[in-house]
Structures are given as structure tokens and as C-alpha cells.
Design a protein around this motif. Sequence first.
Motif, short mmCIF file in Angstrom:
data_model
loop_
_atom_site.label_atom_id
_atom_site.label_comp_id
_atom_site.label_asym_id
_atom_site.label_seq_id
_atom_site.Cartn_x
_atom_site.Cartn_y
_atom_site.Cartn_z
N MET A 297 28.07 2.06 63.33
CA MET A 297 27.62 2.07 64.72
C MET A 297 26.10 2.23 64.80
N LEU A 298 25.55 3.13 63.94
CA LEU A 298 24.09 3.32 63.95
C LEU A 298 23.35 2.03 63.63
N MET A 299 23.88 1.29 62.66
CA MET A 299 23.23 0.03 62.28
C MET A 299 23.46 -1.03 63.36
N ALA A 300 24.62 -0.95 64.04
CA ALA A 300 24.92 -1.94 65.09
C ALA A 300 24.02 -1.76 66.30
N ILE A 301 23.62 -0.51 66.60
CA ILE A 301 22.76 -0.29 67.79
C ILE A 301 21.27 -0.38 67.45
N TRP A 306 16.86 0.86 56.01
CA TRP A 306 15.92 1.78 55.36
C TRP A 306 15.99 3.17 55.99
N ARG A 307 16.13 3.22 57.33
CA ARG A 307 16.21 4.51 58.02
C ARG A 307 17.55 5.19 57.72
N VAL A 308 18.63 4.38 57.60
CA VAL A 308 19.92 4.96 57.22
C VAL A 308 19.83 5.56 55.80
N TYR A 309 19.17 4.81 54.92
CA TYR A 309 18.99 5.26 53.53
C TYR A 309 18.24 6.60 53.50
N VAL A 313 19.37 10.58 52.32
CA VAL A 313 18.58 11.34 51.35
C VAL A 313 18.11 12.66 51.97
N ILE A 314 17.66 12.61 53.23
CA ILE A 314 17.19 13.84 53.90
C ILE A 314 18.33 14.84 54.04
N GLU A 315 19.53 14.36 54.34
CA GLU A 315 20.68 15.27 54.44
C GLU A 315 20.89 16.02 53.11
N THR A 316 20.78 15.29 52.02
CA THR A 316 20.97 15.93 50.70
C THR A 316 19.86 16.94 50.42
N TYR A 387 22.37 7.09 44.97
CA TYR A 387 23.51 6.16 44.91
C TYR A 387 24.35 6.19 46.19
N PRO A 388 24.74 7.39 46.72
CA PRO A 388 25.47 7.39 47.99
C PRO A 388 24.68 6.71 49.12
N ALA A 389 23.34 6.93 49.15
CA ALA A 389 22.52 6.29 50.19
C ALA A 389 22.55 4.78 50.01
N HIS A 390 22.52 4.33 48.76
CA HIS A 390 22.58 2.88 48.49
C HIS A 390 23.92 2.31 48.98
N LYS A 391 25.02 3.04 48.73
CA LYS A 391 26.35 2.58 49.17
C LYS A 391 26.40 2.52 50.70
N ALA A 392 25.69 3.47 51.35
CA ALA A 392 25.72 3.51 52.82
C ALA A 392 25.09 2.24 53.41
#
Length: 404
Positions: A297-301, A306-309, A313-316, A387-392
Amino acid sequence: MLIKIAWRNVWRNKGRSMVVIGAIVVGIWALIFMLGFMNGFTVSYINGAIEHEISHIQIHHPKFKEDYKISYNIPNGTALEKTLSSEPGIAAISPRSLTNGMVSSTRKASGVRIYGIIPELEKRVTHHDSLLTEGTYFESKQKNPVVIGNELAEDLKVNINSKIVLTFQDEENNLVAGAFRIVGLIETTSPNINQATAYVKKEDLNRIAGIEDNIHEIAIFLNHPEDETILVKALEQNHPALQIESWRTIAPELELFLSMTDSFLWVLFGIIMTALIFGIINTMLMAVLERHRELGMLMAIGMNKWRVYIMIVIETVFLSLVGGPLGAIIGLITMNWLGIHGIDLSAYSAGLKAYGYDSILYPSIENDTYILVTIGVIITALAGALYPAHKAIQLKPSEALHMT
């Protein structure tokens, strides 16, 4: 804005976040404990050897240690000892006469190294008076007193007040002997002292050997061990005709043991960090897969990949910033408590004593290590987030919104 969203994401699923934080806390605590445990063994072994046997610095005649001949004494040794005792940085100094010989009782004989000491000075260097198991440290008025190790006494089948005979060569290579009375038994972490060393008064040894007031060894104990290298260089410049050695030269096995332990600690550091990184990858990957609708949904809106990535990373990083310091604080508290109370390993005391260890272990690490471990965990968490960010960002918004 991205930081605010990441912070809220961390605490939206508290259970999942607490699992990651818990893994980081336990990982850091385990790492600090293992580093402290191994460092405690190293410090115990090296300090035991320095404080009870070899001291920080020793001075000899250049040829004395080739075969320990009693004729190779330190020229003007007594005057040198008095001069050095007033040097700043030197906590204690002990002049010794020294020779190899035989000790015999009515039941058995054994090879032994005989130290002629001045008890009041010697106990400030080797602290043997605190290691007595029976008797006194040369406080008896008996003639020719001697202090030996427990194991040597058991081997000779003697005890306090037993008489033993010490035989050795005098300055002209003639065999001489003297009868000594055992006034004290000691137990150290050094097998050499426990099994094959006898301490007598310097005046008694020198009288029997006929060497007047000569000495063969000056042992120096420093206020600050880190001053050892500087003092050795200064002594070598001022006394080029003498052999001046630090504990690193006298006992190179201790230096080797120290370097091997340092290498092992880095290997241990790498193993625990590797285990931690896989734990973070696993947990964050699950978090990404659970949130596929939200991320789609975030990417759809309009949020670009890059910001999702960066958000993942910031969450981790947030998770590691909470877990890292917490783990370091718990590790610090554990080290402080164990540094005072120690770990009782007396169940293994026989084996530990054979290798020169105390049965009470006091784990400890340097303060810089806490900072190093915390930084290492944060870097590990960052690496684990990639890696999780890349999968996201591999998710396609249209498919992610319809996934179940």
C-alpha cells in the motif's frame, strides 16, 4: 517523516520487536560474559605468575642463567638494589642469592631451586606470606628456617618442624650442605614453586656457600605494569653489563598465551556476531513478509522503493539502539558483581592448580570493550537488515495488496 514512521512501526507489533530486542540483549550479554570469562582466566594465569613467581623485571649476571653457577653474582648487587629501591615507579624490590641443589629428608631426595631471601623484602614482591597453609613466614626463632611448597613437603613426607638437608655447590664447585628446619608451607598457582623450590634466609645460604653478601637476582615489582618497557630500557642504558629482562622475556609462554587468548576472543566475537546477524535476518524477514499488504500500500500511494528500503533499515537500527545499550548495561552489572564475588571453580581445583590457575575466577573486561561490543552489534544489525529490506522492495504493489 520516515524516521517517525519507522519508530511507530517498531512498536506497532511489540511482541515481534521484543523478540528482536531480546535476541540482541542476550547476544551482547553472552558476548560480554564470554569475553570476561576468558579474560579472567588470562589475567588470573599471568598475574599469578608475575605476583608469586617471576615479578615484572629481573636482573642477573649475563652468564648466570646459562647454568645457574653460584659464582656469577651481580657486581655490587647490594648497592644496586639499594639504589633501585628509591626509583619512582618501583613498588617493591627483592635481592636474592640463588642456586640449584638437592633437598633430602629421611625418606626421599629431590632436585630443588634454592632462594636465599630477605623475608621482609621478599614478601612485598611475591606475597608468599599470604599463601601460607601451615606455619609462619620466617617468624620462627629457629636456626636455619626454610619455607617450601605443600607438594614438595608431601613428596618428601615432611611437615612443619621437620628437618631437611639442602645440598649444593659453593663458589669453588665443592659440595656443601646445611640442615634446615621447615617453618612454613605455601601453596601458590605455580607448579614450580609448589614442587621444586625452597626459600631460606639469604644470610644462611650465603654463609654455607661462602659468598659473603653476594646476590644473583634482583626481582622488581612495579606500581604500574605498563611502565615495564620504559623502565627496562632505562635500566639497560644505565647498566649495560647486566642482563635485564621483563616478564615477557623471562616467560615467553605467558606472552604467547596472552596473544593466543586475544586471537581467540576475536574469533569468539565473530562467532557470536554471526549468530546474531542470522537471528536478525530471520526476524526482520518474517516482519517484512507479515507486512506485505502494508508495504504494498505504501508503494501504491507513492512511496518509492528506496524510501521503503531505508525505512526497514531504520527500524532495525532502532531495535539495535534499544537492545544494544540494554545488553551492555546488563553485561556491565554482571561483570561488576562477578568481579567482586568471583566464580567458584573449586570443584575443578586440582586440574586448575596443575595449570597454574586459581580456583576462584574473577571475570573482567576493559571499559572500552563495552563500547566496542555495542558498536559491533549496531553494525551487525545494520548488515542483518539489508537482506530483509531488499526483499521488501522486491514486492510488486498490485500483487502485495492481493496476497493472503
